[in-house]
Design a protein around this motif. Structure first.
Motif, PDB file in Angstrom:
ATOM      1  N   ASN A  83       0.826  -1.207   0.000  1.00 21.31           N
ATOM      2  CA  ASN A  83       0.000   0.000   0.000  1.00 21.31           C
ATOM      3  C   ASN A  83       0.865   1.264   0.000  1.00 21.31           C
ATOM      4  OD1 ASN A  83      -2.432  -1.406  -0.033  1.00 21.31           O
ATOM      5  ND2 ASN A  83      -2.600  -1.448   2.195  1.00 21.31           N
ATOM      6  N   LEU A  84       1.951   1.243   0.764  1.00 19.63           N
ATOM      7  CA  LEU A  84       2.868   2.376   0.769  1.00 19.63           C
ATOM      8  C   LEU A  84       3.560   2.527  -0.582  1.00 19.63           C
ATOM      9  CD1 LEU A  84       4.485   2.018   4.305  1.00 19.63           C
ATOM     10  CD2 LEU A  84       3.034   3.896   3.515  1.00 19.63           C
ATOM     11  N   ARG A  85       3.862   1.399  -1.202  1.00 18.69           N
ATOM     12  CA  ARG A  85       4.488   1.463  -2.526  1.00 18.69           C
ATOM     13  C   ARG A  85       3.546   2.115  -3.539  1.00 18.69           C
ATOM     14  NH1 ARG A  85       6.196  -3.469  -6.485  1.00 18.69           N
ATOM     15  NH2 ARG A  85       6.884  -2.097  -8.183  1.00 18.69           N
ATOM     16  N   VAL A  86       2.259   1.795  -3.466  1.00 18.57           N
ATOM     17  CA  VAL A  86       1.282   2.430  -4.352  1.00 18.57           C
ATOM     18  C   VAL A  86       1.317   3.948  -4.158  1.00 18.57           C
ATOM     19  CG1 VAL A  86      -1.185   2.755  -4.792  1.00 18.57           C
ATOM     20  CG2 VAL A  86      -0.256   0.441  -4.590  1.00 18.57           C
ATOM     21  N   LEU A  87       1.287   4.388  -2.900  1.00 16.46           N
ATOM     22  CA  LEU A  87       1.277   5.821  -2.612  1.00 16.46           C
ATOM     23  C   LEU A  87       2.533   6.514  -3.140  1.00 16.46           C
ATOM     24  CD1 LEU A  87      -0.071   5.888   1.059  1.00 16.46           C
ATOM     25  CD2 LEU A  87      -1.272   6.678  -0.990  1.00 16.46           C
ATOM     26  N   LEU A  88       3.701   5.974  -2.814  1.00 17.98           N
ATOM     27  CA  LEU A  88       4.950   6.625  -3.186  1.00 17.98           C
ATOM     28  C   LEU A  88       5.246   6.507  -4.673  1.00 17.98           C
ATOM     29  CD1 LEU A  88       7.441   5.706  -0.303  1.00 17.98           C
ATOM     30  CD2 LEU A  88       6.308   7.874  -0.712  1.00 17.98           C
ATOM     31  N   GLU A  89       5.122   5.283  -5.214  1.00 18.85           N
ATOM     32  CA  GLU A  89       5.556   5.062  -6.587  1.00 18.85           C
ATOM     33  C   GLU A  89       4.606   5.711  -7.592  1.00 18.85           C
ATOM     34  OE1 GLU A  89       7.042   1.361  -9.422  1.00 18.85           O
ATOM     35  OE2 GLU A  89       6.979   1.089  -7.250  1.00 18.85           O
ATOM     36  N   CYS A  90       3.315   5.660  -7.318  1.00 17.44           N
ATOM     37  CA  CYS A  90       2.364   6.296  -8.237  1.00 17.44           C
ATOM     38  C   CYS A  90       2.537   7.815  -8.227  1.00 17.44           C
ATOM     39  CB  CYS A  90       0.928   5.912  -7.881  1.00 17.44           C
ATOM     40  SG  CYS A  90       0.514   4.201  -8.300  1.00 17.44           S
ATOM     41  N   HIS A  91       2.795   8.386  -7.054  1.00 17.37           N
ATOM     42  CA  HIS A  91       3.049   9.824  -6.966  1.00 17.37           C
ATOM     43  C   HIS A  91       4.321  10.179  -7.732  1.00 17.37           C
ATOM     44  CE1 HIS A  91       3.357  13.873  -5.477  1.00 17.37           C
ATOM     45  NE2 HIS A  91       4.463  13.612  -4.802  1.00 17.37           N
ATOM     46  N   ALA A  92       5.376   9.398  -7.517  1.00 24.74           N
ATOM     47  CA  ALA A  92       6.642   9.650  -8.208  1.00 24.74           C
ATOM     48  C   ALA A  92       6.481   9.483  -9.717  1.00 24.74           C
ATOM     49  CB  ALA A  92       7.723   8.709  -7.686  1.00 24.74           C
ATOM     50  N   LEU A  93       5.676   8.524 -10.140  1.00 29.26           N
ATOM     51  CA  LEU A  93       5.471   8.292 -11.568  1.00 29.26           C
ATOM     52  C   LEU A  93       4.752   9.477 -12.221  1.00 29.26           C
ATOM     53  CD1 LEU A  93       5.616   6.537 -14.067  1.00 29.26           C
ATOM     54  CD2 LEU A  93       3.543   5.357 -13.302  1.00 29.26           C
ATOM     55  N   ARG A  94       3.738   9.994 -11.551  1.00 30.50           N
ATOM     56  CA  ARG A  94       3.032  11.158 -12.089  1.00 30.50           C
ATOM     57  C   ARG A  94       4.000  12.327 -12.309  1.00 30.50           C
ATOM     58  NH1 ARG A  94      -1.247   9.156  -8.628  1.00 30.50           N
ATOM     59  NH2 ARG A  94      -3.147   8.807  -9.861  1.00 30.50           N
ATOM     60  N   LEU A  95       4.823  12.593 -11.298  1.00 28.69           N
ATOM     61  CA  LEU A  95       5.790  13.680 -11.412  1.00 28.69           C
ATOM     62  C   LEU A  95       6.791  13.414 -12.532  1.00 28.69           C
ATOM     63  CD1 LEU A  95       6.574  14.270  -7.622  1.00 28.69           C
ATOM     64  CD2 LEU A  95       5.177  15.726  -9.104  1.00 28.69           C
ATOM     65  N   SER A  96       7.240  12.185 -12.631  1.00 31.96           N
ATOM     66  CA  SER A  96       8.261  11.820 -13.597  1.00 31.96           C
ATOM     67  C   SER A  96       7.750  11.938 -15.035  1.00 31.96           C
ATOM     68  CB  SER A  96       8.748  10.397 -13.319  1.00 31.96           C
ATOM     69  OG  SER A  96       9.919  10.086 -14.035  1.00 31.96           O
ATOM     70  N   VAL A  97       6.538  11.467 -15.265  1.00 30.44           N
ATOM     71  CA  VAL A  97       5.960  11.539 -16.612  1.00 30.44           C
ATOM     72  C   VAL A  97       5.760  12.997 -17.028  1.00 30.44           C
ATOM     73  CG1 VAL A  97       3.911  11.002 -17.997  1.00 30.44           C
ATOM     74  CG2 VAL A  97       4.875   9.265 -16.482  1.00 30.44           C
ATOM     75  N   GLU A  98       5.406  13.831 -16.076  1.00 30.89           N
ATOM     76  CA  GLU A  98       5.201  15.253 -16.374  1.00 30.89           C
ATOM     77  C   GLU A  98       6.520  15.977 -16.647  1.00 30.89           C
ATOM     78  OE1 GLU A  98       3.145  16.616 -12.942  1.00 30.89           O
ATOM     79  OE2 GLU A  98       1.166  15.953 -13.641  1.00 30.89           O
ATOM     80  N   LYS A  99       7.596  15.583 -15.935  1.00 27.58           N
ATOM     81  CA  LYS A  99       8.856  16.326 -16.002  1.00 27.58           C
ATOM     82  C   LYS A  99       9.897  15.679 -16.909  1.00 27.58           C
ATOM     83  CE  LYS A  99       8.535  18.065 -11.230  1.00 27.58           C
ATOM     84  NZ  LYS A  99       9.236  18.140  -9.934  1.00 27.58           N
ATOM     85  N   GLY A 100       9.745  14.422 -17.242  1.00 28.59           N
ATOM     86  CA  GLY A 100      10.794  13.684 -17.934  1.00 28.59           C
ATOM     87  C   GLY A 100      11.195  14.297 -19.268  1.00 28.59           C
ATOM     88  N   ASP A 101      12.521  14.300 -19.517  1.00 27.69           N
ATOM     89  CA  ASP A 101      13.033  14.857 -20.769  1.00 27.69           C
ATOM     90  C   ASP A 101      13.431  13.732 -21.723  1.00 27.69           C
ATOM     91  OD1 ASP A 101      15.345  13.839 -19.667  1.00 27.69           O
ATOM     92  OD2 ASP A 101      16.268  15.793 -19.270  1.00 27.69           O
ATOM     93  N   THR A 102      14.151  14.083 -22.784  1.00 26.32           N
ATOM     94  CA  THR A 102      14.550  13.101 -23.792  1.00 26.32           C
ATOM     95  C   THR A 102      15.473  12.038 -23.209  1.00 26.32           C
ATOM     96  OG1 THR A 102      14.361  14.782 -25.514  1.00 26.32           O
ATOM     97  CG2 THR A 102      15.588  12.808 -26.065  1.00 26.32           C
ATOM     98  N   ASP A 103      16.386  12.438 -22.308  1.00 32.47           N
ATOM     99  CA  ASP A 103      17.268  11.458 -21.675  1.00 32.47           C
ATOM    100  C   ASP A 103      16.459  10.470 -20.839  1.00 32.47           C
ATOM    101  OD1 ASP A 103      19.566  12.518 -22.768  1.00 32.47           O
ATOM    102  OD2 ASP A 103      19.970  13.833 -21.061  1.00 32.47           O
ATOM    103  N   TRP A 104      15.451  10.966 -20.142  1.00 27.08           N
ATOM    104  CA  TRP A 104      14.584  10.079 -19.359  1.00 27.08           C
ATOM    105  C   TRP A 104      13.896   9.072 -20.270  1.00 27.08           C
ATOM    106  CZ3 TRP A 104       9.084  10.089 -19.697  1.00 27.08           C
ATOM    107  CH2 TRP A 104       8.459   9.222 -18.788  1.00 27.08           C
ATOM    108  N   GLU A 105      13.383   9.542 -21.402  1.00 30.16           N
ATOM    109  CA  GLU A 105      12.731   8.640 -22.351  1.00 30.16           C
ATOM    110  C   GLU A 105      13.704   7.571 -22.841  1.00 30.16           C
ATOM    111  OE1 GLU A 105      10.915  10.685 -25.574  1.00 30.16           O
ATOM    112  OE2 GLU A 105       9.358  11.629 -24.331  1.00 30.16           O
ATOM    113  N   GLY A 106      14.935   7.987 -23.161  1.00 27.07           N
ATOM    114  CA  GLY A 106      15.929   7.030 -23.648  1.00 27.07           C
ATOM    115  C   GLY A 106      16.266   5.970 -22.609  1.00 27.07           C
ATOM    116  N   ASN A 107      16.452   6.385 -21.354  1.00 34.94           N
ATOM    117  CA  ASN A 107      16.735   5.424 -20.284  1.00 34.94           C
ATOM    118  C   ASN A 107      15.570   4.470 -20.073  1.00 34.94           C
ATOM    119  OD1 ASN A 107      19.258   6.556 -19.777  1.00 34.94           O
ATOM    120  ND2 ASN A 107      18.481   7.961 -18.215  1.00 34.94           N
ATOM    121  N   LEU A 108      14.358   5.000 -20.182  1.00 40.07           N
ATOM    122  CA  LEU A 108      13.167   4.166 -19.995  1.00 40.07           C
ATOM    123  C   LEU A 108      13.057   3.133 -21.110  1.00 40.07           C
ATOM    124  CD1 LEU A 108      10.584   3.485 -18.492  1.00 40.07           C
ATOM    125  CD2 LEU A 108       9.439   5.355 -19.726  1.00 40.07           C
ATOM    126  N   VAL A 109      13.307   3.555 -22.342  1.00 33.46           N
ATOM    127  CA  VAL A 109      13.268   2.618 -23.478  1.00 33.46           C
ATOM    128  C   VAL A 109      14.282   1.492 -23.271  1.00 33.46           C
ATOM    129  CG1 VAL A 109      13.778   2.359 -25.943  1.00 33.46           C
ATOM    130  CG2 VAL A 109      12.373   4.278 -25.150  1.00 33.46           C
TER     131      VAL A 109
END
Length: 217
Positions: A83-109
């Motif tokens: 349950n804590l992982r849902v809270l932390l990771e989903c929050h972090a994911l929202r922020l990351s998707v909003e802020k991520g740049d081209t390098d973030w996309e490349g690392n994710l791929v």
């Protein structure tokens, strides 16, 4: 010399933590310093420092007058961690998707590619590299949230993820194609900058993983 000692300490910490997470040091077992000194070729001071650090993170239980023990496991603890992982990771994911740049996309791929290749091997019946599989799984989940912009959030999530992984390794089973599809859906949603779909898929992924682990616990 100080640098060398720090390297030894870090190595001892990583090795003991790895053995706790992967079950080589069983839940509830006593961590006797003499045995650990021989097993990890580390000094008593390094071992005490390492065990106190692991106790602060919740992987070791330091008991007055009795010494150190590997922290016990329970269904209730697993549910709380998920349950804590849902809270932390989903929050972090929202922020990351909003802020991520081209390098973030490349690392994710790159992270998803490595994980997907390993998942395909496992779907084809090759489960000989389970530790690599979980490492690639961690690298993918980290890549998803790495652009969140908060080192504190990433540090808290890393400890929580390792606690969750420990339970998975105790009852290690593979959810198969369902989990593969969830990873693919999260990946595609993140690249499409669909914040809510990515977060909802992640929450579903964690909750289904929890159900699967509880069923085998």
């Amino acid at each position: 010399m100080a640098k060398s000692l720090n390297v030894v300490g870090a190595s001892t910490y990583q090795r003991i933590k790895r053995d706790v997470i992967f079950g080589d040091l069983a839940p509830g077992s006593k961590l006797k310093l003499d045995g650990l000194r021989e097993r990890y070729s580390a000094s008593m001071s390094t071992l005490r420092e390492t065990l106190n650090r692991l106790a602060s993170e919740g992987f070791v239980d330091a008991q007055d007058q009795r010494g150190f023990f590997v922290t016990q496991v329970s269904r209730e603890d697993l549910i709380e961690i998920a349950n804590l992982r849902v809270l932390l990771e989903c929050h972090a994911l929202r922020l990351s998707v909003e802020k991520g740049d081209t390098d973030w996309e490349g690392n994710l791929v790159a992270a998803h590619h490595k994980l997907h290749l390993m998942e395909q091997k496992m779907l084809n019946g090759d489960d000989s590299q389970k530790e690599d599989w979980k490492r690639y799984d961690w690298e993918f989940h980290l890549a998803m949230i790495e652009a969140c912009g908060s080192n504190n959030l990433l540090s808290l999530h890393a400890v929580l993820y390792d606690k969750y992984l420990r339970y998975q390794m105790l009852v290690l089973t593979n959810r198969g194609e369902e989990a593969v599809e969830e990873h693919r859906d999260m990946f595609n949603a993140a690249l499409a900058r669909d914040v809510e779909r990515a977060a909802q898929t992640l929450q579903t992924h964690i909750e289904k993983g929890l159900e699967h682990t509880l069923a085998a616990f």
